[in-house]
Scaffold this active site. Structure first.
Site, PDB file in Angstrom:
ATOM      1  N   SER A  76       0.824  -1.208   0.000  1.00 21.47           N
ATOM      2  CA  SER A  76       0.000   0.000   0.000  1.00 21.47           C
ATOM      3  C   SER A  76       0.859   1.259   0.000  1.00 21.47           C
ATOM      4  O   SER A  76       0.493   2.269  -0.625  1.00 21.47           O
ATOM      5  CB  SER A  76      -0.938   0.002   1.208  1.00 21.47           C
ATOM      6  OG  SER A  76      -0.205  -0.007   2.423  1.00 21.47           O
ATOM      7  N   ALA A 129      -7.325  -5.710   2.872  1.00 26.49           N
ATOM      8  CA  ALA A 129      -6.295  -6.076   1.902  1.00 26.49           C
ATOM      9  C   ALA A 129      -5.087  -5.175   2.078  1.00 26.49           C
ATOM     10  O   ALA A 129      -5.230  -3.966   2.300  1.00 26.49           O
ATOM     11  CB  ALA A 129      -6.822  -5.965   0.472  1.00 26.49           C
ATOM     12  N   ASP A 130      -3.903  -5.778   1.997  1.00 24.67           N
ATOM     13  CA  ASP A 130      -2.677  -4.985   1.944  1.00 24.67           C
ATOM     14  C   ASP A 130      -2.486  -4.410   0.549  1.00 24.67           C
ATOM     15  O   ASP A 130      -1.885  -3.354   0.383  1.00 24.67           O
ATOM     16  CB  ASP A 130      -1.459  -5.846   2.318  1.00 24.67           C
ATOM     17  CG  ASP A 130      -1.447  -6.195   3.796  1.00 24.67           C
ATOM     18  OD1 ASP A 130      -1.916  -5.372   4.590  1.00 24.67           O
ATOM     19  OD2 ASP A 130      -0.970  -7.286   4.146  1.00 24.67           O
ATOM     20  N   GLY A 131      -2.999  -5.123  -0.447  1.00 24.82           N
ATOM     21  CA  GLY A 131      -2.901  -4.648  -1.818  1.00 24.82           C
ATOM     22  C   GLY A 131      -3.924  -5.329  -2.701  1.00 24.82           C
ATOM     23  O   GLY A 131      -4.262  -6.497  -2.488  1.00 24.82           O
ATOM     24  N   ILE A 159      -3.756  -9.264  -1.984  1.00 24.27           N
ATOM     25  CA  ILE A 159      -2.669  -9.719  -1.118  1.00 24.27           C
ATOM     26  C   ILE A 159      -3.001  -9.248   0.285  1.00 24.27           C
ATOM     27  O   ILE A 159      -3.185  -8.051   0.522  1.00 24.27           O
ATOM     28  CB  ILE A 159      -1.311  -9.164  -1.587  1.00 24.27           C
ATOM     29  CG1 ILE A 159      -0.988  -9.671  -2.995  1.00 24.27           C
ATOM     30  CG2 ILE A 159      -0.212  -9.564  -0.618  1.00 24.27           C
ATOM     31  CD1 ILE A 159       0.260  -9.057  -3.589  1.00 24.27           C
TER      32      ILE A 159
END
Length: 396
Positions: free
Chosen positions: A157, A291-293, A301
């Site tokens: 992020s 979500a982290d990404g 992810i």
């Protein structure tokens, strides 16, 4: 239960608007323009009261979200007296400006995401730079962005937020035809606007998700996510009756933190060990994860264990919803679990581990898009297949 499905709720949103069109009031008051969404500002630096071209063609992209629905959520955020207010970071007189110091100052605010802190720090770079030409300013901004990315190379992020900021702020050919001072002022204005949009993202997502949470439902969450907490907090404040299953979230046990926050809101919470997900899935109505990404394929992810939860939910026909801000949209396309940069995390098993025993210390995994139902973002409610289109709009 088809009446609880995502498609039914989305169709109901569109049908509810039909009677209003058929029976217009005698007098109409021109509505005030709603706050701008990320794609509106990205496509049109000086927008009027019209909707961006992307939302006008949204029906061609699975007809997932309508502009009026998104406008209602943004209007609710703008009128919310309890909305999070960020505090300006004071600058120290006489001390040389450092983007890392500025970033760390913003990070001290507990409810501010790491990527938003980076966006605010980059905006400060523009204000404090000593450049005399646009080329020098862009070079200095690029160096600051690279420094923030190197601060934590494992943060998806953080990298995505810096890249999107650089693309958004410097994206106009009009700057080439202005004097430097006015160009710099415009860059500062756009940087501040980008930061404001990013800070409001969490509340917009919370408002968009409320129709999917119904009375009597059971929600499974994994780990600690600020945006998921905001979604559940908004539902609780709306007097909805639901209960939450929180996984422990090993190895850092972030699920314990989320369960404590929900208990403060008087939300019924049940704490599960991570391996009990399949055992309890038949009691669950939906899964909510952060979500982290969000990657180009439409997958996510996130912290370790998200993938296996999505697999179990998919096999038992339970919807999996993802709540993620648009500054987490990353230009990545992982093909498998090993096709990502390492993000290692120490694990304490409570007992000594022999040196010959290998321990898996990866902190996150990749969940493919076919196991996700919908993504709630500040750009709207998206199906995984629309994420690629959204990334094109953000980065072109």
């Amino acid at each position: 239960m088809w009446w609880r499905s995502a498609s039914f709720i989305l169709d109901r949103q569109q049908n509810d608007a039909v009677p209003q069109l058929r029976n217009p009031p005698d007098t109409l008051t021109p509505p005030s323009p709603p706050p701008l969404s990320m794609p509106d500002t990205l496509q049109n630096p000086n927008p009027q009261n019209n909707i961006s071209a992307y939302y006008q063609t949204r029906a061609a992209h699975h007809a997932v979200v309508t502009s009026d629905w998104l406008a209602q959520a943004q209007a609710a955020v703008g009128s919310d007296p309890d909305g999070a207010q960020e505090t300006a970071v004071p600058t120290v007189a006489g001390k040389p400006f450092s983007v890392i110091d500025e970033f760390n100052s913003w990070r001290k605010q507990p409810d501010l995401a790491e990527a938003v802190a980076a966006i605010r720090a980059l905006a400060a770079v523009i204000r404090n730079c000593q450049a005399t030409t646009m080329m020098e300013l862009e070079i200095e901004l690029k160096k600051a962005s690279d420094s923030l990315k190197l601060w934590d190379t494992t943060s998806i992020s953080l990298t995505a937020g810096c890249d999107l900021f650089m693309r958004y702020v410097t994206r106009t050919s009009a700057l080439e035809y202005e004097d430097f001072n006015s160009a710099k002022s415009r860059l500062i204005e756009r940087a501040e606007k980008f930061g404001e949009i990013s800070c409001k993202a969490r509340r917009i997502i919370a408002m968009l998700s409320q129709d999917f949470i119904f009375d009597g439902c059971t929600i499974l969450v994994h780990g600690f996510s600020r945006v998921v907490l905001e979604v559940l907090k908004t539902a609780a404040q709306s007097k909805k009756l639901f209960r939450v299953f929180c996984t422990e979230g090993r190895p850092d046990r972030t699920g314990l933190r989320l369960s404590n926050e929900l208990a403060k809101l008087d939300v019924p919470v049940k704490l599960l060990i991570d391996s009990a997900v399949a055992y309890t899935m038949d009691e669950v109505d939906m899964v909510f994860v952060g979500a982290d990404g969000v990657v180009e394929s439409g997958g996510i992810i996130n912290m370790m264990g998200t993938y296996q939860i999505a697999l179990v939910a998919h096999s038992m026909n339970k919807p999996v919803y993802v709540a993620a801000e648009s500054y987490k949209f990353a230009r990545l396309y992982p093909l498998d679990q090993k096709d990502m940069g390492p993000a290692l995390r120490p694990i304490d098993f409570g007992v000594p581990i022999p040196a010959k025993v290998e321990v898996e210390t990866s902190a996150w995994d990749y969940t493919p898009p076919q196991y996700l139902t919908l993504l709630f973002t500040d750009l709207g409610v998206l199906t995984p297949s629309v994420v690629s289109d959204e990334l094109i709009q953000l980065y072109l």
